[in-house]
Design a protein around this motif. Structure first.
Motif, PDB file in Angstrom:
ATOM      1  N   ASN A 134     -13.908   3.363 -17.865  1.00 18.34           N
ATOM      2  CA  ASN A 134     -13.168   2.953 -16.665  1.00 18.34           C
ATOM      3  C   ASN A 134     -11.779   3.594 -16.557  1.00 18.34           C
ATOM      4  OD1 ASN A 134     -15.332   1.276 -16.140  1.00 18.34           O
ATOM      5  ND2 ASN A 134     -14.311  -0.600 -16.860  1.00 18.34           N
ATOM      6  N   SER A 135     -11.507   4.580 -17.422  1.00 22.94           N
ATOM      7  CA  SER A 135     -10.165   5.171 -17.471  1.00 22.94           C
ATOM      8  C   SER A 135     -10.172   6.636 -17.019  1.00 22.94           C
ATOM      9  CB  SER A 135      -9.590   5.077 -18.886  1.00 22.94           C
ATOM     10  OG  SER A 135      -9.519   3.723 -19.312  1.00 22.94           O
ATOM     11  N   LEU A 167      -7.487  -0.126  -4.210  1.00 26.37           N
ATOM     12  CA  LEU A 167      -6.524  -1.215  -4.053  1.00 26.37           C
ATOM     13  C   LEU A 167      -5.723  -1.381  -5.351  1.00 26.37           C
ATOM     14  CD1 LEU A 167      -8.825  -3.841  -2.269  1.00 26.37           C
ATOM     15  CD2 LEU A 167      -7.263  -2.173  -1.215  1.00 26.37           C
ATOM     16  N   ILE A 168      -4.508  -1.893  -5.192  1.00 23.86           N
ATOM     17  CA  ILE A 168      -3.644  -2.089  -6.344  1.00 23.86           C
ATOM     18  C   ILE A 168      -4.281  -3.041  -7.350  1.00 23.86           C
ATOM     19  CG2 ILE A 168      -2.360  -3.964  -5.248  1.00 23.86           C
ATOM     20  CD1 ILE A 168      -0.999  -1.308  -7.696  1.00 23.86           C
ATOM     21  N   GLY A 169      -5.056  -4.006  -6.842  1.00 17.86           N
ATOM     22  CA  GLY A 169      -5.719  -4.957  -7.737  1.00 17.86           C
ATOM     23  C   GLY A 169      -6.840  -4.327  -8.557  1.00 17.86           C
ATOM     24  N   GLU A 170      -7.236  -3.126  -8.182  1.00 19.18           N
ATOM     25  CA  GLU A 170      -8.308  -2.459  -8.935  1.00 19.18           C
ATOM     26  C   GLU A 170      -7.776  -1.622 -10.097  1.00 19.18           C
ATOM     27  OE1 GLU A 170     -11.898  -1.632  -5.867  1.00 19.18           O
ATOM     28  OE2 GLU A 170     -10.035  -0.532  -5.412  1.00 19.18           O
ATOM     29  N   ILE A 171      -6.450  -1.626 -10.209  1.00 18.83           N
ATOM     30  CA  ILE A 171      -5.834  -0.949 -11.351  1.00 18.83           C
ATOM     31  C   ILE A 171      -5.498  -1.991 -12.407  1.00 18.83           C
ATOM     32  CG2 ILE A 171      -3.870   0.399 -12.154  1.00 18.83           C
ATOM     33  CD1 ILE A 171      -3.716   1.678  -9.402  1.00 18.83           C
ATOM     34  N   VAL A 190      -4.728   5.881 -16.652  1.00 14.42           N
ATOM     35  CA  VAL A 190      -4.996   4.783 -15.718  1.00 14.42           C
ATOM     36  C   VAL A 190      -6.303   4.113 -16.108  1.00 14.42           C
ATOM     37  CG1 VAL A 190      -5.218   4.090 -13.314  1.00 14.42           C
ATOM     38  CG2 VAL A 190      -3.922   6.160 -13.900  1.00 14.42           C
ATOM     39  N   LYS A 191      -6.232   2.797 -16.308  1.00 11.99           N
ATOM     40  CA  LYS A 191      -7.439   2.036 -16.590  1.00 11.99           C
ATOM     41  C   LYS A 191      -7.736   1.147 -15.390  1.00 11.99           C
ATOM     42  CE  LYS A 191      -9.637  -1.123 -19.855  1.00 11.99           C
ATOM     43  NZ  LYS A 191      -9.486  -1.938 -21.087  1.00 11.99           N
ATOM     44  N   TYR A 195     -15.859   0.495 -13.222  1.00  6.43           N
ATOM     45  CA  TYR A 195     -16.274   1.893 -13.141  1.00  6.43           C
ATOM     46  C   TYR A 195     -16.327   2.355 -11.686  1.00  6.43           C
ATOM     47  CZ  TYR A 195     -19.232   6.026 -13.668  1.00  6.43           C
ATOM     48  OH  TYR A 195     -19.743   7.309 -13.617  1.00  6.43           O
ATOM     49  N   ARG A 196     -16.718   1.474 -10.780  1.00  8.43           N
ATOM     50  CA  ARG A 196     -16.783   1.833  -9.363  1.00  8.43           C
ATOM     51  C   ARG A 196     -15.400   2.179  -8.814  1.00  8.43           C
ATOM     52  NH1 ARG A 196     -20.659  -2.324  -9.632  1.00  8.43           N
ATOM     53  NH2 ARG A 196     -22.757  -1.652  -8.941  1.00  8.43           N
ATOM     54  N   ALA A 197     -14.397   1.371  -9.174  1.00 11.63           N
ATOM     55  CA  ALA A 197     -13.033   1.649  -8.726  1.00 11.63           C
ATOM     56  C   ALA A 197     -12.540   2.985  -9.278  1.00 11.63           C
ATOM     57  CB  ALA A 197     -12.102   0.519  -9.155  1.00 11.63           C
TER      58      ALA A 197
END
Length: 278
Positions: A134-135, A167-171, A190-191, A195-197
């Motif tokens: 996810n990174s 979106l910021i919440g997906e970081i 960046v994590k 995985y979709r984000a």
């Protein structure tokens, strides 16, 4: 009639019993005489003989005696040498055979352990790579002189510039990695929360080539040290025109090569597989 000639003297002509003995008796008498008259002891050994020894009336020449001693000694030495050589060769052969078998067993065991070690390393690397799925790593963004630089804000600006709907919440979190003060700006790790984000940004990485604002920025997957080194070597071959291109997808290093006039996609798991393109 008178007799003038004397008659034979019977007493004088009478034979003794020894004179009447048989031939066998005479032989026995001779033996007895030799035995009784002989005063020479023939019980000689090689060590007891000296250069001045005499047997009966026959004298052994000093040179002959020396030659006999030397010949016998040489024969003994040769026999011992051959025997010792054979014994040593037998011992050496046994030792060498035993060591050869032991070495063969150790080599087999070493190969087995190497294969097991390689398997464990591959499994550990795959597990570590999966934990990084996810990174992403973003290279080429200048660092701010401010101590409170917000890397989340930098990432969001990049996503907006590239048209990525993130979106910021997906970081989950972001930060720079490495030691500060180098000639190049440190990359941003960046994590994302999923995985979709993460794919929202990574799938648009090619748009950076036409983005003037971020022309020197590029995005990579967060690879393990082993896979990052492998991708670095592959990209070096691509720059040298040894292969067409190199990249990674879901942690897998891929290259495209031209073979027999046909472009082929290949998965690379080790630097050994790149040797033929160097």
């Amino acid at each position: 009639m008178s007799f003038t000639a004397s008659t034979p003297n019977i007493a004088k002509t009478k034979r003794t019993s020894s004179e009447l003995s048989t031939p066998e008796g005479k032989v026995e008498q001779k033996k007895n005489r030799v035995t009784s008259d002989s005063s020479v002891d023939f019980n000689y050994t090689f060590e007891s003989m000296s250069e001045n020894d005499n047997v009966g009336n026959v004298g052994l020449d000093v040179n002959i005696m020396r030659a006999i001693k030397q010949t016998v000694q040489e024969a003994i030495n040769h026999a011992l040498s051959v025997q010792m050589k054979t014994m040593i060769e037998t011992i050496i052969t046994g030792v060498v055979d035993g060591l050869s078998k032991r070495i063969e067993c150790l080599e087999h065991e070493n190969t087995k352990l190497q294969n097991e070690n390689r398997t464990l390393k591959d499994a550990l690397d795959a597990s570590e790579q999966y934990s990084r799925r996810n990174s992403l790593r973003i290279f080429g963004i200048p660092e701010s002189a401010k101590p409170n630089e917000s890397t989340d804000e930098i990432v969001m600006n990049l996503c907006m510039s590239m048209g990525a709907d993130v979106l910021i919440g997906e970081i989950d979190r972001s930060h720079r990695t490495g030691k500060p003060g180098g000639p190049q700006p440190r990359p941003i790790l960046v994590k994302f929360v999923s995985y979709r984000a993460r794919q929202k940004l990574y799938s648009l990485r090619r748009n950076l080539k036409t983005n003037k604002e971020h022309a020197r920025v590029f995005i990579n997957e967060d690879l393990t040290q082993r896979r990052a080194q492998l991708l670095f070597v592959a990209r070096g071959l691509a720059k040298a025109k040894r292969i067409e291109s190199a990249w990674s997808a879901d942690g897998i290093v891929l290259i495209r090569v031209l073979e027999n006039g046909e472009s082929k996609l290949k998965r690379i798991a080790s630097e050994f597989e790149l040797e033929k393109y160097k």
